[in-house]
Scaffold this active site. Sequence first.
Site, PDB file in Angstrom:
ATOM      1  N   PHE A  94      87.581  -6.678  60.947  1.00 34.14           N
ATOM      2  CA  PHE A  94      88.228  -7.418  62.037  1.00 34.14           C
ATOM      3  C   PHE A  94      88.429  -8.862  61.608  1.00 34.14           C
ATOM      4  O   PHE A  94      87.481  -9.504  61.145  1.00 34.14           O
ATOM      5  CB  PHE A  94      87.361  -7.376  63.309  1.00 34.14           C
ATOM      6  CG  PHE A  94      87.359  -6.039  63.980  1.00 34.14           C
ATOM      7  CD1 PHE A  94      86.726  -4.959  63.396  1.00 34.14           C
ATOM      8  CD2 PHE A  94      88.010  -5.853  65.196  1.00 34.14           C
ATOM      9  CE1 PHE A  94      86.726  -3.708  64.002  1.00 34.14           C
ATOM     10  CE2 PHE A  94      88.027  -4.617  65.815  1.00 34.14           C
ATOM     11  CZ  PHE A  94      87.387  -3.541  65.217  1.00 34.14           C
ATOM     12  N   ASP A 184      81.833  -6.633  58.458  1.00 32.86           N
ATOM     13  CA  ASP A 184      82.242  -7.975  58.878  1.00 32.86           C
ATOM     14  C   ASP A 184      83.251  -8.510  57.871  1.00 32.86           C
ATOM     15  O   ASP A 184      83.250  -8.082  56.705  1.00 32.86           O
ATOM     16  CB  ASP A 184      81.028  -8.925  58.877  1.00 32.86           C
ATOM     17  CG  ASP A 184      80.240  -8.879  60.177  1.00 32.86           C
ATOM     18  OD1 ASP A 184      80.470  -7.957  60.986  1.00 32.86           O
ATOM     19  OD2 ASP A 184      79.384  -9.775  60.380  1.00 32.86           O
ATOM     20  N   VAL A 185      84.032  -9.511  58.281  1.00 31.27           N
ATOM     21  CA  VAL A 185      85.034 -10.047  57.356  1.00 31.27           C
ATOM     22  C   VAL A 185      84.531 -11.278  56.595  1.00 31.27           C
ATOM     23  O   VAL A 185      85.034 -11.591  55.516  1.00 31.27           O
ATOM     24  CB  VAL A 185      86.351 -10.376  58.096  1.00 31.27           C
ATOM     25  CG1 VAL A 185      86.217 -11.635  58.970  1.00 31.27           C
ATOM     26  CG2 VAL A 185      87.504 -10.504  57.136  1.00 31.27           C
ATOM     27  N   ASP A 186      83.512 -11.950  57.135  1.00 33.89           N
ATOM     28  CA  ASP A 186      83.092 -13.209  56.499  1.00 33.89           C
ATOM     29  C   ASP A 186      82.108 -12.917  55.372  1.00 33.89           C
ATOM     30  O   ASP A 186      80.987 -13.415  55.339  1.00 33.89           O
ATOM     31  CB  ASP A 186      82.507 -14.183  57.525  1.00 33.89           C
ATOM     32  CG  ASP A 186      81.423 -13.569  58.380  1.00 33.89           C
ATOM     33  OD1 ASP A 186      81.458 -12.349  58.601  1.00 33.89           O
ATOM     34  OD2 ASP A 186      80.517 -14.308  58.815  1.00 33.89           O
ATOM     35  N   HIS A 206      68.720  -5.305  57.244  1.00 39.98           N
ATOM     36  CA  HIS A 206      69.056  -6.726  57.347  1.00 39.98           C
ATOM     37  C   HIS A 206      68.202  -7.502  56.350  1.00 39.98           C
ATOM     38  O   HIS A 206      66.968  -7.393  56.348  1.00 39.98           O
ATOM     39  CB  HIS A 206      68.762  -7.203  58.769  1.00 39.98           C
ATOM     40  CG  HIS A 206      69.379  -8.528  59.098  1.00 39.98           C
ATOM     41  ND1 HIS A 206      69.109  -9.672  58.372  1.00 39.98           N
ATOM     42  CD2 HIS A 206      70.236  -8.889  60.073  1.00 39.98           C
ATOM     43  CE1 HIS A 206      69.772 -10.683  58.904  1.00 39.98           C
ATOM     44  NE2 HIS A 206      70.478 -10.235  59.935  1.00 39.98           N
ATOM     45  N   GLU A 276      74.956  -6.000  67.426  1.00 39.53           N
ATOM     46  CA  GLU A 276      73.877  -5.669  66.483  1.00 39.53           C
ATOM     47  C   GLU A 276      72.634  -5.137  67.217  1.00 39.53           C
ATOM     48  O   GLU A 276      71.962  -4.223  66.736  1.00 39.53           O
ATOM     49  CB  GLU A 276      73.514  -6.909  65.670  1.00 39.53           C
ATOM     50  CG  GLU A 276      72.536  -6.661  64.548  1.00 39.53           C
ATOM     51  CD  GLU A 276      72.361  -7.901  63.681  1.00 39.53           C
ATOM     52  OE1 GLU A 276      73.059  -8.032  62.667  1.00 39.53           O
ATOM     53  OE2 GLU A 276      71.503  -8.747  64.036  1.00 39.53           O
TER      54      GLU A 276
END
Length: 334
Positions: A94, A184-186, A206, A276
């Site tokens: 996204f 995630d995109v970052d 994580h 999350e």
Amino acid sequence: MTFLGYKGYLNPRNQKLDSIHAGVSMAIREHNGLRSVKLSRMVYPQPDVLTPSRKDVLIMTPWLAPIIWEGTFNMDILNEQFRLQNATIGLTVFSVKAYMIFLKQFLKSAEMYFMVGHRVNYYVFTDKPEYVPHLNVRNGRQIIILKIQSYARWQDISMHRMEMLSTFSRQRFQREVDYLVCADVDMRLSDHVGVEVLSSLFGTLHVGYYGLNRADFPYERRPQSQAHIPEDEGDFYYIGALFGGSVSEVARLTEACHRAIMVDQANHIEAIWHDESHLNKYFLYHKPSKVLSPEYLWYQQQMNYVKDQNSTSPKVIKRKRFKVLRKNYRLRDW
Ligand code: UD2
């Protein structure tokens, strides 16, 4: 072993059996209407029942899901298995509002390191299709842009990913791909991420919490929230930035999380870590069939939570595959 039997067992879509042709590694012969398949020879070191592949980390959960660490798998064998399936993998990402700035680097690094040698559909969800960079992708890979609405709060953008993934899984992905990897995109890839991650349902440990006790995980602790996990429950803390599985399992997961988010909203409560938190609740009661180690999502800044913080990169981490990028948090309110 017959081709059809093998294929039918492995393929999560379990369909299109007749349309699959021999890949580079096998030959199909017709004889009196019967098909026989000659699989190519593979030569590799024999697994030794008495020698564990890693002694320094947990490589199997108590529910017998492998935890994927460097040194625990043979990439050649896995590539061959998934080529026999003729698997297509969807990578969803996204890029809404200012997060468009991360997309080019994300896709370029994925072209270098993601599922090399396999068919890949990149699904880019965005409110600004016109800003999606034009990139040449390798044969067998394509970028598919899906326009979605934006939300004022970054928390809503993040959480509505569950809704979009569930809707598109049922409407589209089911027909187009076998597996989904939701990211995630970052972040960017800096090392290989291949078919070793794929299974019916997978989550990622994580990096900030993998050495901690369950009572110290940042689960949602308020019983009023659908994401609530009491202090004496919990296996691992999974990151929201990387999960996936077969399309049907991802549809189930994302639908359940979206529904839970909506119930919370009706009850005027928002889980502490948004999607999350709900993902962690889902994985507690629907155990993933593979768990990716923190080498799959590395984030230097969060190392100070981890017990073995003496070195910047603990000895157990042999590879860093996805790396989270530092971001300016004002981006979110752009
Ligand atoms: C953490 C998790 C993230 C998610 C979030 C929920 C990490 C590395 N990631 O991320 O997976 O669970 O917490 O609170 O710990 N996005 C946009 N535009 C926006 C805002 C978000 O496109 O304006 C998308 C984008 O793909 C982004 C993702 O949503 O990567 C998650 O948002 P984030 O990265 O800002 O959340 P963060 O870093 O707190």
